[in-house]
Design an enzyme around this catalytic site. Structure first.
Site, mmCIF file in Angstrom:
data_model
loop_
_atom_site.group_PDB
_atom_site.id
_atom_site.type_symbol
_atom_site.label_atom_id
_atom_site.label_comp_id
_atom_site.label_asym_id
_atom_site.label_seq_id
_atom_site.Cartn_x
_atom_site.Cartn_y
_atom_site.Cartn_z
ATOM 1 N N PRO A 11 0.796 -1.231 0.000
ATOM 2 C CA PRO A 11 0.000 0.000 0.000
ATOM 3 C C PRO A 11 0.827 1.278 0.000
ATOM 4 C CG PRO A 11 0.041 -0.961 2.188
ATOM 5 C CD PRO A 11 0.682 -1.967 1.261
ATOM 6 N N ASN A 12 0.290 2.262 -0.683
ATOM 7 C CA ASN A 12 0.829 3.625 -0.754
ATOM 8 C C ASN A 12 2.059 3.760 -1.655
ATOM 9 O OD1 ASN A 12 -1.145 4.627 1.133
ATOM 10 N ND2 ASN A 12 0.043 3.645 2.752
ATOM 11 N N ARG A 19 5.200 11.094 -2.456
ATOM 12 C CA ARG A 19 5.036 10.700 -1.060
ATOM 13 C C ARG A 19 6.362 10.837 -0.297
ATOM 14 N NH1 ARG A 19 4.853 4.470 1.056
ATOM 15 N NH2 ARG A 19 4.419 4.960 3.227
ATOM 16 N N TYR A 24 11.624 8.608 0.763
ATOM 17 C CA TYR A 24 11.515 7.604 -0.309
ATOM 18 C C TYR A 24 12.100 8.038 -1.641
ATOM 19 C CZ TYR A 24 8.377 5.435 3.052
ATOM 20 O OH TYR A 24 7.864 4.852 4.182
ATOM 21 N N ASN A 75 7.931 -5.803 -1.562
ATOM 22 C CA ASN A 75 7.966 -4.681 -0.628
ATOM 23 C C ASN A 75 6.550 -4.600 -0.052
ATOM 24 O OD1 ASN A 75 7.972 -2.339 0.808
ATOM 25 N ND2 ASN A 75 9.005 -1.110 -0.753
ATOM 26 N N ALA A 78 3.526 -0.967 4.528
ATOM 27 C CA ALA A 78 3.031 -0.960 5.913
ATOM 28 C C ALA A 78 2.582 -2.345 6.382
ATOM 29 C CB ALA A 78 1.887 0.042 6.037
ATOM 30 N N GLU A 99 12.598 -9.833 0.747
ATOM 31 C CA GLU A 99 11.868 -8.650 1.241
ATOM 32 C C GLU A 99 12.709 -7.405 0.958
ATOM 33 O OE1 GLU A 99 11.164 -8.969 5.456
ATOM 34 O OE2 GLU A 99 10.523 -6.879 5.646
ATOM 35 N N HIS A 101 12.848 -3.042 1.177
ATOM 36 C CA HIS A 101 12.333 -1.737 1.601
ATOM 37 C C HIS A 101 13.218 -0.650 1.023
ATOM 38 C CE1 HIS A 101 9.542 -3.605 4.339
ATOM 39 N NE2 HIS A 101 10.531 -4.403 4.709
ATOM 40 N N ARG A 108 14.324 4.059 11.540
ATOM 41 C CA ARG A 108 13.098 4.864 11.625
ATOM 42 C C ARG A 108 12.327 4.535 12.914
ATOM 43 N NH1 ARG A 108 10.031 4.562 6.103
ATOM 44 N NH2 ARG A 108 8.961 6.321 7.077
#
Ligand code: DQA
Length: 146
Positions: A11-12, A19, A24, A75, A78, A99, A101, A108
């Site tokens: 998502p997003n 964003r 990012y 990825n 969230a 995975e 990111h 973070r």
């Protein structure tokens, strides 16, 4: 036939480019899809690149990977930090998972330090920006093609 690798985005991530660019970067998801396409061609892989904001859709794609795909680059965004369902689907697929990111989630907020996916992933890449997708594809090219 080149090995098929599914590149899945949660998502997003459709909002990349606008964003939180400080976190990012300025690349859009279309830029990352193009980068993955170029990497795959160079590496002798076939890829399907997808993004969704609907968890059930992502689950359906993971279910469909079983016995069809040689690898999954994901990825989960969230959902990394919230979804037992995505982890269970990845395990059920019996497909090796990397995975990815864009940001270094460990540098973070504390809630980003836990991943439901990492313990069942073959490898985890965080903080390499879009290059992380290339690195994941490179690894699959290396292992899947011997
Ligand atoms: C992300 C990190 C996640 O914590 C966040 O929710 C995202 C993107 C990354 O690529 O850095 O949406 O997965």
């Amino acid at each position: 036939m080149p090995p098929l690798v599914l590149v899945l985005n949660g998502p997003n991530l459709n909002l990349l480019g606008t964003r939180e660019p400080a976190t990012y970067g300025h690349e859009t998801l279309a830029d990352i899809a193009a980068l993955c396409g170029r990497s795959a061609e160079k590496l002798g892989l076939k890829i399907e690149f997808r993004q969704t904001n609907h968890e059930g859709e992502l689950l359906d794609w993971i279910h469909g990977a079983r016995a069809r795909c040689a690898g999954i680059v994901i990825n989960p965004a969230a959902w990394t930090h919230t979804s037992v369902a995505i982890r269970d689907a990845l395990v059920a697929s019996e497909v090796p998972v990397i995975e990815v990111h864009l940001s270094n989630v460990h540098a973070r907020e504390a809630f980003r330090h836990h991943s439901f996916v990492s313990p069942i992933a073959k490898a985890v890449l965080a903080g390499f920006g879009s290059h992380g997708y290339h690195l994941a594809l490179e690894h699959f090219s290396h292992t899947l093609k011997g």
